[in-house]
Design an enzyme around this catalytic site. Structure first.
Site, mmCIF file in Angstrom:
data_model
loop_
_atom_site.group_PDB
_atom_site.id
_atom_site.type_symbol
_atom_site.label_atom_id
_atom_site.label_comp_id
_atom_site.label_asym_id
_atom_site.label_seq_id
_atom_site.Cartn_x
_atom_site.Cartn_y
_atom_site.Cartn_z
ATOM 1 N N ASP A 128 63.968 29.420 91.657
ATOM 2 C CA ASP A 128 63.874 28.195 90.841
ATOM 3 C C ASP A 128 65.048 28.032 89.898
ATOM 4 O O ASP A 128 64.954 28.209 88.693
ATOM 5 C CB ASP A 128 62.531 28.124 90.101
ATOM 6 C CG ASP A 128 61.446 27.569 91.020
ATOM 7 O OD1 ASP A 128 61.731 27.377 92.212
ATOM 8 O OD2 ASP A 128 60.324 27.323 90.553
ATOM 9 N N ARG B 178 56.652 19.159 94.561
ATOM 10 C CA ARG B 178 57.729 18.438 95.259
ATOM 11 C C ARG B 178 58.330 19.321 96.348
ATOM 12 O O ARG B 178 59.501 19.228 96.657
ATOM 13 C CB ARG B 178 58.813 18.028 94.286
ATOM 14 C CG ARG B 178 59.280 19.219 93.509
ATOM 15 C CD ARG B 178 60.541 19.037 92.818
ATOM 16 N NE ARG B 178 60.639 20.138 91.861
ATOM 17 C CZ ARG B 178 61.699 20.428 91.183
ATOM 18 N NH1 ARG B 178 62.756 19.724 91.319
ATOM 19 N NH2 ARG B 178 61.692 21.437 90.354
ATOM 20 N N GLY C 266 51.508 24.314 91.007
ATOM 21 C CA GLY C 266 51.572 24.134 92.460
ATOM 22 C C GLY C 266 52.843 23.439 92.894
ATOM 23 O O GLY C 266 53.622 22.943 92.081
ATOM 24 N N ASP D 128 55.532 30.932 86.589
ATOM 25 C CA ASP D 128 55.548 30.263 87.899
ATOM 26 C C ASP D 128 56.932 30.315 88.535
ATOM 27 O O ASP D 128 57.073 30.002 89.717
ATOM 28 C CB ASP D 128 55.075 28.804 87.767
ATOM 29 C CG ASP D 128 55.842 28.039 86.702
ATOM 30 O OD1 ASP D 128 55.779 28.435 85.528
ATOM 31 O OD2 ASP D 128 56.524 27.059 87.048
ATOM 32 N N ASN D 129 57.929 30.707 87.757
ATOM 33 C CA ASN D 129 59.279 30.852 88.307
ATOM 34 C C ASN D 129 59.668 32.323 88.440
ATOM 35 O O ASN D 129 60.845 32.657 88.478
ATOM 36 C CB ASN D 129 60.285 30.116 87.419
ATOM 37 C CG ASN D 129 60.057 28.615 87.420
ATOM 38 O OD1 ASN D 129 59.469 28.074 88.352
ATOM 39 N ND2 ASN D 129 60.489 27.944 86.383
ATOM 40 N N ASP E 1 57.217 12.376 91.141
ATOM 41 C CA ASP E 1 57.413 11.598 92.378
ATOM 42 C C ASP E 1 57.597 12.487 93.603
ATOM 43 O O ASP E 1 57.760 11.990 94.716
ATOM 44 C CB ASP E 1 58.620 10.665 92.221
ATOM 45 C CG ASP E 1 59.906 11.425 91.920
ATOM 46 O OD1 ASP E 1 59.877 12.681 91.884
ATOM 47 O OD2 ASP E 1 60.945 10.771 91.714
ATOM 48 N N GLY E 2 57.615 13.797 93.391
ATOM 49 C CA GLY E 2 57.761 14.710 94.530
ATOM 50 C C GLY E 2 59.166 14.769 95.097
ATOM 51 O O GLY E 2 59.400 15.396 96.123
HETATM 52 P P1 AMP Z 1 59.876 23.645 87.622
HETATM 53 O O1 AMP Z 1 60.087 23.406 86.173
HETATM 54 O O2 AMP Z 1 60.948 23.036 88.476
HETATM 55 O O3 AMP Z 1 59.646 25.086 87.947
HETATM 56 O O4 AMP Z 1 58.553 22.860 88.010
HETATM 57 C C1 AMP Z 1 57.344 23.033 87.325
HETATM 58 C C2 AMP Z 1 56.237 22.280 88.019
HETATM 59 O O5 AMP Z 1 56.504 20.873 88.038
HETATM 60 C C3 AMP Z 1 56.018 22.672 89.467
HETATM 61 O O6 AMP Z 1 54.633 22.609 89.714
HETATM 62 C C4 AMP Z 1 56.750 21.599 90.226
HETATM 63 O O7 AMP Z 1 56.274 21.428 91.530
HETATM 64 C C5 AMP Z 1 56.484 20.377 89.362
HETATM 65 N N1 AMP Z 1 57.516 19.343 89.534
HETATM 66 C C6 AMP Z 1 58.797 19.401 89.113
HETATM 67 N N2 AMP Z 1 59.451 18.277 89.453
HETATM 68 C C7 AMP Z 1 58.585 17.491 90.107
HETATM 69 C C8 AMP Z 1 58.667 16.184 90.718
HETATM 70 N N3 AMP Z 1 59.787 15.481 90.732
HETATM 71 N N4 AMP Z 1 57.537 15.700 91.301
HETATM 72 C C9 AMP Z 1 56.401 16.394 91.293
HETATM 73 N N5 AMP Z 1 56.265 17.611 90.746
HETATM 74 C C10 AMP Z 1 57.336 18.162 90.154
HETATM 75 MG MG MG Z 2 59.247 26.212 89.397
#
Ligand code: AMP
Ligand code: MG
Length: 484
Positions: free
Chosen positions: A258, A89, A86, A248-249, A121-122
């Site tokens: 992404d 952030r 989900g 998810d990407n 931390d979002g």
């Molecule tokens: P990503 O690897 O960037 O595609 O992210 C994978 C998952 O981790 C997704 O659900 C993102 O929303 C979550 N995510 C990545 N970075 C953060 C962050 N700093 N705070 C909260 N969720 C994160």
């Molecule tokens: Mg992603």
């Protein structure tokens, strides 16, 4: 007057598709970049918006008509299924109908914690925001389907990663943020009703022609498969390594999405991996077509019950569709690579000709982008780029014979090569320089310059000549980081 004419169709889907939520305000938003050309495309009044842009694109000010939501999705990360990811952030502010009538998502990335944040931390750090801004705009200028960057704002806050870093928020524009992982989220919950609603939403939004097919959900699968095959073929023709091709990407729309540890090849080596977390090389440059197919197979699994009530029939139909991806990719890649060699006619031996050049580039550690661009100045000019030019010489003689059979003037071949082969890509060492200047010295001038350069990739402009050069030995960036 409302600045954005939002029409939020995803929000009209059931509540279990997302979590409604306001962005968390930031201390001191400061606008770093605002994409006026894209704003105009979206039907936004850039001039009217400029004074409040820092507020709007930080989430401190909620635009009229925005109904922010964090989207639910799941995904396979490096092959392992995670039933709930989900937007951890990010927040979808809403959807706009652009000047051409296309529906576009406007999303804040780095807007604060959501119910999907887990331990995160979002927030987003400035470096990855600048990287995504530059690389996504470069991809667009290269003609490759991609999400876009509308704005970047520094938050005036610190985010803690391995070190303390300045925070930032990216405003991203996408055809939609629906991923293979969005389907997997509902499949994991055996929520057949949601899957049907989602598939119908996607057909109406991205693939309306599938809606009138005899088997609409099979047609949807076929359309998504074809877009992914074409997309990855385009990546392979510019030397792009996505780095985190998790499901998810993988956007259902067929846009590149992404941008994490993504990077472009300098010297050609098909085994190249940049991402620090990709230890097994799952997402190496050469693996990308097979991985795209694997990702679409995960999508297919979620649709089987919609494709046909008889599971064996559904599997047979889906398998056939997935197999077709191999030849779709092959065709798209071959036509892209032919164009890169100035060829428009098709000859049986063209695949071999391309393979031999790539082999010589690999053996001679030749720069991928510069080699193709330099071919426009003749084989003699490109020869100097090869560490061991003998293999190149053999190839060059064959290529010259082959271009002669195109039956057009040399100037026409040259023009074709210049139109098909970029001079400027966002090279990793340049992107790193931009990030270092911004993070360590609050100097955004290098970012602006690189951005301007990558937006005109096919031109020979003297002021951007430095961006055409491969890294020196001591400038090479061999590893990249997500930085999330
Ligand atoms: P990503 O690897 O960037 O595609 O992210 C994978 C998952 O981790 C997704 O659900 C993102 O929303 C979550 N995510 C990545 N970075 C953060 C962050 N700093 N705070 C909260 N969720 C994160
Ligand atoms: Mg992603």
């Amino acid at each position: 007057m409302a600045a954005f004419a939002f029409d939020n169709s995803y929000r009209r889907l059931p509540e279990r598709f997302y979590a409604p939520l306001a962005p968390q305000p930031v201390v001191a938003p400061r606008l770093i970049a605002f994409n006026r050309v894209l704003a105009a495309e979206l039907g936004l009044d850039a001039d009217a918006m400029a004074p409040t842009a820092a507020g709007l694109f930080s989430g401190n000010q909620i635009a009229e008509g925005a109904e922010p939501i964090a989207l639910a999705y799941a995904g396979h990360q490096f092959g392992n299924f995670v039933p709930q990811l989900g937007d951890g952030r990010a927040l979808l502010l809403g959807e706009l109908i652009d000047a051409k009538g296309f529906r576009r998502d406007v999303q804040l990335k780095g807007s604060g914690p959501t119910p999907f944040s887990r331990n995160g931390d979002g927030r987003a750090a400035l470096g990855p925001v600048l990287r995504e801004y530059v690389v996504s705009e470069a991809m667009h200028a290269l003609g490759i389907p991609t999400t876009r960057a509308l704005a970047a704002v520094a938050t005036g806050e610190i985010v803690r990663r391995e070190t303390a870093l300045p925070g930032a928020i990216l405003t991203r524009v996408a055809a939609s943020h629906i991923r293979v992982g969005t389907f997997q989220y509902f499949a994991a919950r055996q929520d057949a009703e949601a899957l049907r609603l989602l598939a119908d939403h996607v057909i109406a939004r991205h693939y309306p022609q599938a809606g009138t097919a005899e088997r609409p959900y099979l047609a949807l699968l076929a359309a998504v498969a074809e877009r992914q095959a074409n997309l990855v073929a385009r990546w392979m023709t510019v030397g792009f390594v996505h780095g985190v091709m998790n499901t998810d990407n993988t956007a259902i729309s067929g846009e590149t999405i992404d941008y994490g540890p993504c990077a472009f090849l300098d010297a050609y080596d098909p085994a190249t991996v940049f991402s620090s977390i990709d230890r097994g090389g799952r997402y190496a440059f050469r693996n990308q077509p097979a991985i795209a197919q694997w990702n679409v197979a995960r999508f297919a699994e979620t649709l089987l019950f919609l494709i046909d009530p008889d599971i064996d029939t559904a599997i047979a139909l889906a398998t056939e569709t997935l197999k077709a991806m191999t030849s779709q990719f092959g065709r798209a890649w071959l036509s892209g690579m032919r164009a890169k060699l100035g060829l428009m006619r098709e000859e049986d031996e063209d695949g071999t000709l391309i393979g031999e050049l790539l082999g010589a580039m690999h053996a001679g550690a030749a720069d991928f982008t510069l080699t193709f661009r330099t071919l426009a100045d003749g084989a003699g000019a490109a020869r100097d780029l090869f560490g061991a030019p003998e293999a190149f010489d053999t190839w060059a003689a064959r290529w010259q014979a082959r271009t002669a059979r195109e039956g057009v003037a040399d100037a026409e071949i040259r023009a074709r090569l210049k139109a098909a082969n970029p001079a400027i890509i966002p090279r990793n060492h340049r992107v790193e320089d931009v990030i270092t200047a911004a993070v360590e010295r609050q100097d955004f001038a290098p970012f602006q310059t690189l951005l301007e350069a990558v937006q005109r990739p096919f031109e020979d402009l003297p002021q951007f000549a430095p961006f055409t050069r491969p890294p020196q030995a001591d400038e090479r960036v061999l590893q990249t980081f997500c930085g999330t």
